[in-house]
Design a protein around this motif. Structure first.
Motif, PDB file in Angstrom:
ATOM      1  N   LEU A 319       7.856   5.958   9.357  1.00  0.00           N
ATOM      2  CA  LEU A 319       8.522   5.405  10.587  1.00  0.00           C
ATOM      3  C   LEU A 319       9.175   4.296   9.899  1.00  0.00           C
ATOM      4  CD1 LEU A 319       5.480   4.512  13.310  1.00  0.00           C
ATOM      5  CD2 LEU A 319       7.197   6.788  13.089  1.00  0.00           C
ATOM      6  N   GLY A 320      10.748   4.187   9.674  1.00  0.00           N
ATOM      7  CA  GLY A 320      11.547   3.129   9.636  1.00  0.00           C
ATOM      8  C   GLY A 320      12.740   3.467   8.297  1.00  0.00           C
ATOM      9  N   PRO A 321      12.869   3.152   8.185  1.00  0.00           N
ATOM     10  CA  PRO A 321      13.572   3.476   7.089  1.00  0.00           C
ATOM     11  C   PRO A 321      13.381   3.244   5.162  1.00  0.00           C
ATOM     12  CG  PRO A 321      14.547   1.200   7.151  1.00  0.00           C
ATOM     13  CD  PRO A 321      13.131   1.006   8.530  1.00  0.00           C
ATOM     14  N   LEU A 464       7.054  -3.314  -0.889  1.00  0.00           N
ATOM     15  CA  LEU A 464       7.886  -3.075  -0.629  1.00  0.00           C
ATOM     16  C   LEU A 464       7.158  -3.121   1.189  1.00  0.00           C
ATOM     17  CD1 LEU A 464       9.649  -0.393  -1.800  1.00  0.00           C
ATOM     18  CD2 LEU A 464      10.466  -2.768  -2.396  1.00  0.00           C
ATOM     19  N   GLY A 465       5.568  -2.678   0.919  1.00  0.00           N
ATOM     20  CA  GLY A 465       5.590  -2.524   2.365  1.00  0.00           C
ATOM     21  C   GLY A 465       5.106  -3.513   3.239  1.00  0.00           C
ATOM     22  N   THR A 476       5.614  -1.050   9.260  1.00  0.00           N
ATOM     23  CA  THR A 476       5.074  -0.533   8.446  1.00  0.00           C
ATOM     24  C   THR A 476       4.204   0.176   8.017  1.00  0.00           C
ATOM     25  OG1 THR A 476       3.212  -2.501   8.496  1.00  0.00           O
ATOM     26  CG2 THR A 476       5.842  -3.198   7.412  1.00  0.00           C
ATOM     27  N   PHE A 477       3.902   1.062   9.536  1.00  0.00           N
ATOM     28  CA  PHE A 477       3.109   1.616   9.819  1.00  0.00           C
ATOM     29  C   PHE A 477       2.921   2.950   8.372  1.00  0.00           C
ATOM     30  CE2 PHE A 477       2.458   6.671  10.687  1.00  0.00           C
ATOM     31  CZ  PHE A 477       1.128   6.434  10.777  1.00  0.00           C
ATOM     32  N   TYR A 479       4.019   2.854   5.011  1.00  0.00           N
ATOM     33  CA  TYR A 479       4.059   2.418   4.002  1.00  0.00           C
ATOM     34  C   TYR A 479       2.747   2.277   3.876  1.00  0.00           C
ATOM     35  CZ  TYR A 479       8.750   0.510   3.172  1.00  0.00           C
ATOM     36  OH  TYR A 479       9.733   0.966   3.506  1.00  0.00           O
ATOM     37  N   GLY A 480       1.501   2.001   4.783  1.00  0.00           N
ATOM     38  CA  GLY A 480       0.015   2.060   4.872  1.00  0.00           C
ATOM     39  C   GLY A 480      -0.214   3.225   5.021  1.00  0.00           C
ATOM     40  N   ARG A 481       0.034   3.550   5.164  1.00  0.00           N
ATOM     41  CA  ARG A 481      -0.590   5.862   5.303  1.00  0.00           C
ATOM     42  C   ARG A 481      -0.396   6.185   3.977  1.00  0.00           C
ATOM     43  NH1 ARG A 481      -1.945  10.465   7.729  1.00  0.00           N
ATOM     44  NH2 ARG A 481      -0.987  12.104   7.445  1.00  0.00           N
ATOM     45  N   LEU A 482       0.680   5.753   3.214  1.00  0.00           N
ATOM     46  CA  LEU A 482       1.563   6.791   2.109  1.00  0.00           C
ATOM     47  C   LEU A 482       0.236   5.703   0.533  1.00  0.00           C
ATOM     48  CD1 LEU A 482       5.040   6.818   1.425  1.00  0.00           C
ATOM     49  CD2 LEU A 482       3.731   8.504   2.501  1.00  0.00           C
ATOM     50  N   HIS A 483       0.178   4.557   0.977  1.00  0.00           N
ATOM     51  CA  HIS A 483      -0.954   3.390   0.292  1.00  0.00           C
ATOM     52  C   HIS A 483      -2.389   4.294  -0.045  1.00  0.00           C
ATOM     53  CE1 HIS A 483      -3.168   0.579  -1.344  1.00  0.00           C
ATOM     54  NE2 HIS A 483      -1.862  -0.215  -1.690  1.00  0.00           N
ATOM     55  N   ALA A 484      -2.221   4.327   1.349  1.00  0.00           N
ATOM     56  CA  ALA A 484      -4.367   4.765   1.866  1.00  0.00           C
ATOM     57  C   ALA A 484      -4.476   6.864   0.836  1.00  0.00           C
ATOM     58  CB  ALA A 484      -4.486   5.157   3.145  1.00  0.00           C
ATOM     59  N   LEU A 485      -3.070   7.049   0.764  1.00  0.00           N
ATOM     60  CA  LEU A 485      -3.093   8.735   0.426  1.00  0.00           C
ATOM     61  C   LEU A 485      -3.416   8.759  -0.884  1.00  0.00           C
ATOM     62  CD1 LEU A 485      -0.360  10.343   2.541  1.00  0.00           C
ATOM     63  CD2 LEU A 485      -2.864  10.727   2.544  1.00  0.00           C
ATOM     64  N   GLU A 486      -2.184   7.706  -1.938  1.00  0.00           N
ATOM     65  CA  GLU A 486      -2.382   7.047  -2.802  1.00  0.00           C
ATOM     66  C   GLU A 486      -3.853   6.399  -3.521  1.00  0.00           C
ATOM     67  OE1 GLU A 486      -0.780   7.662  -5.792  1.00  0.00           O
ATOM     68  OE2 GLU A 486       0.864   8.550  -5.074  1.00  0.00           O
ATOM     69  N   GLN A 487      -4.664   5.978  -2.778  1.00  0.00           N
ATOM     70  CA  GLN A 487      -5.860   5.716  -2.912  1.00  0.00           C
ATOM     71  C   GLN A 487      -6.514   6.382  -2.936  1.00  0.00           C
ATOM     72  OE1 GLN A 487      -6.922   2.385  -0.090  1.00  0.00           O
ATOM     73  NE2 GLN A 487      -8.728   1.636  -1.680  1.00  0.00           N
ATOM     74  N   GLN A 488      -7.210   7.334  -2.072  1.00  0.00           N
ATOM     75  CA  GLN A 488      -7.827   8.592  -2.606  1.00  0.00           C
ATOM     76  C   GLN A 488      -7.555   9.382  -3.341  1.00  0.00           C
ATOM     77  OE1 GLN A 488     -10.562  10.197   0.208  1.00  0.00           O
ATOM     78  NE2 GLN A 488     -10.662  10.803  -1.832  1.00  0.00           N
TER      79      GLN A 488
END
Length: 505
Positions: A319-321, A464-465, A476-477, A479-488
């Motif tokens: 979502l978003g650019p 950035l997010g 910013t959804f 950004y948060g999702r990718l952050h969670a994937l990286e945390q895993q």
């Protein structure tokens, strides 16, 4: 870049003024000899006053006349081959004609550093070219009958003249050179005693052949041999890849950065074998160079990692650019890091580091410990690195999860890397043991490296997010999702690390 060229494969022969041309048509595969072509060639050769290029078996010249007029740079290669790179002739204004094109100057800067390139010799060659034609009409090779007049322009100017033959492959096989050499030897004509026309022109100013590399370290030899062999190998990597970094060749920054880190790590492990002031200075300067190289390399790694994350996500969840924002930030950072790297590689500081490394390899400031038996000294140094790694891992294990744990794991990764490099230096002493230790350390380094890359990626996504995108009013959804994937991913890497560590040899 306007440079181009290819691989030069040739052999030179000394001949006297009255020597007749041999029967070249008797060579295997040669069907005919083309009509001879006469050429009038003039060349000015460039080097530093102390002949840094000649010492490295590198030739740089500006030639007029013939069908290959222009600037020629010849770099040494394997098996007596030379890589020849060309650049356009450019201006004929006398003063400007002595300015080496930047496309070639950057390829030799690691050798000349901040010393100016000046004319050192002028050669005039009256050449007659005989093309050896194959069955299909192709040119297999050419024999050049050269009469040379040479003027040395540095120190005590001198002039001389001689005749030589040169056989150069074009489309023919390399065994054609062997056959040609045999024919000439049967006529009493031998390979030239001179490596090049330039070395002959320079006469007694021509640098002597470089000393042979250090002998392979042996179990019964001194520990200093092990250290010097490892240092020399990595210094050579720096020299070979500096030009490639300047040309933006794929992977060159990574290779040069690894060599820099290896040097710094080896100096730390073997510090007791060298003058401590030299070690401290070199490790400081190598740390600076590694950081400059790292700025470019790390951003490239992060860019690929984030691009991979985006590519694996379903479009409906982006979502978003977000892609545009991440790519723009990465491109800007890559560009900034690239400019910083170019500036650093042309700096006085970098050139003096290269001088210091060359001095270290040729006249190492050894301590008495360097003369002791390598079988005693080297294993003891590796054991010390093992102990430092264990302490780093224990600190990580007792650190509360979060940023502090991330830093502790990163410290353990650096210790694993140092152990790996130390073990690799011991390969000549005990290959199997060295391979086991270095292989295990590399596994740890890879796992913890993936963990660290995830930490860096999450910092970028959060910045950035969580900040930039929020202030712009963007969604910013993602950004948060990718952050969670990286945390895993980080959690998985850490779990694998602890499992592997429990099975350490």
């Amino acid at each position: 870049m306007d440079a181009n060229g290819g691989i030069e494969i040739e052999r030179k022969f000394d001949v006297d003024e009255l020597a007749p041309l041999p029967r070249l048509q008797d060579l295997p595969g040669v069907q005919a000899i083309a009509e001879p072509v006469a050429l009038d060639l003039a060349a000015v050769y460039f080097d530093t006053h102390h002949l840094a290029l000649s010492a490295a078996r590198i030739t740089l010249r500006r030639r007029t006349g013939g069908d290959d007029a222009g600037w020629h740079l010849k770099l040494p290669g394997a098996a007596n081959r030379r890589c020849e790179i060309h650049a356009p002739l450019g201006t004929n204004v006398p003063g400007e004609a002595n300015v080496v094109p930047e496309s070639l100057a950057q390829l030799v800067r690691v050798y000349v550093r901040d010393a100016p390139l000046i004319p050192i010799a002028r050669l005039h060659t009256s050449r007659v070219v005989y093309a050896l034609i194959g069955a299909g009409g192709e040119t297999l090779a050419v024999l050049c009958d050269d009469r040379v007049r040479a003027d040395r322009l540095i120190d005590e100017p001198a002039s001389k003249a001689w005749r030589e033959w040169e056989i150069e492959l074009v489309e023919g096989p390399e065994d054609l050179l062997d056959a040609g050499q045999s024919v000439l030897e049967s006529c009493g004509i031998l390979l030239s005693r001179h490596a090049s026309k330039l070395s002959r022109a320079l006469g007694d100013r021509s640098p002597t052949a470089p000393a042979s590399k250090q002998p392979r370290p042996t179990p019964g030899g001194p520990a200093g041999d092990v250290l010097l062999a490892s240092l020399s190998e990595q210094i050579d990597v720096l020299h070979r890849h500096d030009p490639q970094v300047r040309q933006h060749a794929d992977g060159a920054v990574h290779i040069m950065r690894v060599a820099t880190r290896r040097l710094r790590s080896i100096l730390a492990t073997y510090h007791c074998l060298l003058d401590p002031t030299v070690v401290q200075h070199l490790r400081t300067e190598l740390g600076w160079l590694a950081a400059v190289l790292g700025g470019s390399r790390d951003e490239q790694v992060l860019q690929r990692r984030l691009a991979g994350l985006l590519d694996r996500e379903p479009p409906v969840l982006l979502l978003g650019p977000i892609r545009e924002r991440l790519e723009a930030r990465s491109e800007a950072d890559v560009d900034t890091a690239g400019r910083s790297l170019v500036t650093a590689l042309d700096s006085h500081r970098y050139f003096r580091l290269l001088d210091a490394l060359d001095s270290l390899a040729t006249t190492p400031p050894f301590t008495a410990a360097a003369g002791q038996d390598a079988r005693v000294v080297v294993p003891d140094l590796i054991v010390k690195e093992w102990k430092k790694l264990r302490r780093a891992v224990r600190r990580a294990a007792t650190t509360v999860p979060g940023p502090a744990r991330d830093l502790a794991l990163h410290a353990a990764r650096k210790r694993a890397k140092r152990l790996r490099y130390a073990a690799e230096t011991a390969q000549p002493l005990n290959p199997k043991r060295a391979a086991r230790v270095s292989g295990f350390a590399q596994k740890l380094q890879t796992m913890l490296g993936d963990h660290h890359d995830s930490v860096i990626a999450r910092e970028r996504l959060l910045r950035l997010g969580g900040v930039d995108a929020y202030l712009r009013g963007e969604n910013t959804f993602s950004y948060g999702r990718l952050h969670a994937l990286e945390q895993q991913k980080a959690a998985d890497a850490e779990t694998l690390f602890w499992k592997t560590w429990s099975r350490r040899p």
